[in-house]
Motif scaffolding. Structure first.
Motif, PDB file in Angstrom:
ATOM      1  N   PHE A   1       0.825  -1.208   0.000  1.00  0.00           N
ATOM      2  CA  PHE A   1       0.000   0.000   0.000  1.00  0.00           C
ATOM      3  C   PHE A   1       0.864   1.264   0.000  1.00  0.00           C
ATOM      4  N   LEU A   2       0.403   2.222  -0.777  1.00  0.00           N
ATOM      5  CA  LEU A   2       1.064   3.519  -0.922  1.00  0.00           C
ATOM      6  C   LEU A   2       0.044   4.601  -0.615  1.00  0.00           C
ATOM      7  N   ALA A   3       0.383   5.534   0.265  1.00  0.00           N
ATOM      8  CA  ALA A   3      -0.502   6.646   0.604  1.00  0.00           C
ATOM      9  C   ALA A   3       0.226   7.960   0.378  1.00  0.00           C
ATOM     10  N   ILE A   4      -0.491   8.918  -0.192  1.00  0.00           N
ATOM     11  CA  ILE A   4       0.077  10.242  -0.445  1.00  0.00           C
ATOM     12  C   ILE A   4      -0.909  11.290   0.047  1.00  0.00           C
ATOM     13  N   LEU A   5      -0.433  12.182   0.897  1.00  0.00           N
ATOM     14  CA  LEU A   5      -1.227  13.302   1.387  1.00  0.00           C
ATOM     15  C   LEU A   5      -0.817  14.555   0.625  1.00  0.00           C
ATOM     16  N   TYR A   6      -1.783  15.148  -0.064  1.00  0.00           N
ATOM     17  CA  TYR A   6      -1.561  16.402  -0.798  1.00  0.00           C
ATOM     18  C   TYR A   6      -2.107  17.526   0.064  1.00  0.00           C
ATOM     19  N   ARG A   7      -1.228  18.478   0.432  1.00  0.00           N
ATOM     20  CA  ARG A   7      -1.619  19.555   1.348  1.00  0.00           C
ATOM     21  C   ARG A   7      -1.381  20.914   0.716  1.00  0.00           C
TER      22      ARG A   7
END
Length: 528
Positions: free
Chosen positions: A214-220
């Motif tokens: 699993f890969l998670a990316i938070l765009y802020r």
């Protein structure tokens, strides 16, 4: 004639004990002298006991050492951490870089702004493997905004935002490459993932994390919480599994962390009717079934934190945790030996206040798995925090870099009181929240708690039990109530001083990044 089990030959007893887990082996060793001696004389059983106490698992077939050699190395590592005794020191000069990642014995860094498409990898020396430092660079041929690494999977994830002919940014691309070659990763069905944020902004940042498949990316986008967006993929298949967008209900998504192979956690701070603020940890299940057409993960638990005063001017929460289980390596943390840190920063009555909250990841997951509490979504602070956490006045803006397993490393304040490390430098401090290691230290009758002449690196060791809570007074802090936390830990402080350094931790030692005005200048690795 009846046969008593304690009259069986040792080899038969050991075959029986091999079928037990470490806790039962330990209980058997306390049953009688025959069992105790059989377990004591078995290298394999001693190895399994040492792994359990250390909160580690064996690397299996990837480890070419014999069981006896692994046991010796494991004991050396654990004793090294207990005494802050380092076997070797390695120094590597670094170019100017803006971003770096440490995981699985590898430090990766960029060359921005001179060569924004190049990554450099520093394989730290390993006393276990008997390997020296190894450095290699790869031109990824894309302008990276951010990256993440997973050495056990030979994976590097590159986040790029290419500019279109009209001069705008519309889609960010996620390149899945092999760390060793820079080529597309052989396990990735889609070597490049793409995503179009629902709201775009020229001021943005990314937080990228990998856990297993699993890969998670938070765009802020700082300043407008409604633009924060969190994506979770199965990077091997390229399938988007979940999407969480900031809203008045979820508030801003300032930070997140994987807890397991199906759960992640975020933090929010909402305004109460009386003007105070209620910070909360929100746990989501991104695998659970959801309504058709919905990509939002299921909210399974809300853990309340102590309420904050209405006089708070600014607040920042950063979540961090050590790496997940990382086979294939010689030893790696078990899924039950991970620590979550909640780094808190407040401006209160014109003063800066900083705290770090420590909690075992399994204690959060146990609450979700408990059927008796299945209908309870929100868990008040009083029901979980005082006995299952420890909150301490620590300034940590890089949560996650300082955690490995149940250990947390920091720079203790220098002799002149300067927390940033001045001429007098900062002491190396390691907090260990492993309950089994703490129990072993307690059973040693304090013989190891006083530094001796043969421990030149060690300044002090302190056992802090649950009967010695940390108290934060509401009259002197940003909290509206007296905060008492009592999670036990082992506090080890070394004599070594480090000035102007970023400190990180890995299985085999501590990494210091030396700084000047422009950023990191060198890497110093102290191998346990």
């Amino acid at each position: 004639m009846s046969l008593k089990i304690d009259t069986l030959p040792n080899d038969v007893l050991i075959r029986v004990f091999k079928e037990l887990d470490a806790c039962d082996i330990r209980r058997c060793s306390l049953t009688c002298r025959v069992f105790h001696e059989a377990i004591r004389d078995s290298v394999l059983l001693q190895y399994r006991l040492e792994l359990a106490v250390a909160g580690l698992e064996d690397g299996g077939t990837e480890c070419r050492l014999s069981i006896a050699e692994r046991l010796a190395q494991l004991r050396t590592i654990e004793q090294g951490w207990a005494k802050l005794c380092f076997r070797q020191k390695t120094t590597v000069d670094l170019p100017q870089c803006h971003t770096w990642r440490l995981r699985g014995g590898v430090l990766a860094h960029d060359y921005a702004p001179e060569m924004p498409s190049v990554l450099s990898f520093v394989q730290l020396p390993s006393a276990i493997r008997g390997t020296p430092v190894h450095i290699w660079q790869i031109d990824m041929e894309v302008i990276m905004q951010q990256f993440a690494i997973d050495p056990p999977q030979d994976l590097v994830v590159l986040v790029a935002w290419p500019e279109t002919p009209d001069g705008q940014w519309h889609t960010f691309l996620i390149h899945l490459r092999a760390m060793s070659t820079g080529e597309r990763h052989p396990c990735a069905t889609e070597p490049v993932l793409s995503c179009v944020p629902t709201l775009l902004d020229t001021d943005y940042s990314f937080n990228t994390q990998i856990m297993g498949d699993f890969l998670a990316i938070l765009y802020r986008t700082p300043g407008d919480y409604l633009r924060d967006q969190l994506y979770v993929w199965d990077w091997k298949t390229g399938q988007l599994l979940a999407f969480l967008g900031a809203s008045p209900r979820t508030a801003d998504i300032t930070s997140f962390s994987f807890l397991s192979l199906r759960h992640f956690i975020t933090v929010r701070c909402t305004s109460e009717p009386d003007g105070c603020y209620q910070p909360e940890l929100l746990m989501y299940d991104f695998i659970a079934a959801r309504p058709e057409g919905s990509m939002e993960p299921r909210l399974v638990r809300i853990y309340q934190l102590p309420c904050l005063s209405q006089n708070i001017a600014t607040s920042l929460f950063i979540l961090g945790s050590g790496p997940p289980s990382e086979p294939p390596t010689f030893f790696y943390p078990t899924s039950c030996s991970r620590l979550l840190t909640v780094s808190m920063h407040f401006t209160y009555l014109l003063q800066e206040q900083h705290y770090v909250l420590f909690v075992h990841v399994p204690s959060l997951l146990e609450e979700v798995n408990a059927r008796s509490n299945a209908d309870q979504l929100t868990v008040p602070w009083e029901n979980w925090g005082p006995l299952r956490t420890r909150m301490m006045p620590i300034c940590d803006y890089r949560a996650g870099y300082h955690v490995y397993g149940t250990r947390y490393v920091q720079q203790e304040v220098g002799l002149d009181g300067d927390p940033w490390g001045s001429a007098s430098g900062c002491r190396l401090r390691v907090l260990d929240f492993n309950p089994l290691a703490l129990r072993r230290a307690l059973s040693s009758q304090d013989t190891s708690l006083s530094p001796s002449e043969d421990q030149p690196e060690l300044l002090s060791i302190t056992i802090v039990q649950d009967t010695q809570p940390t108290i934060i007074d509401e009259h002197e802090s940003a909290f509206t109530q007296r905060v008492s936390t009592a999670l036990p830990y082992l506090d080890v402080i070394g004599r070594r001083t480090v000035s102007d350094a970023e400190t990180m931790i890995d299985l085999e030692g501590v990494v210091h990044l030396g700084w000047d005005w422009w950023g990191p200048t060198n890497l110093e690795f102290l191998c346990i």
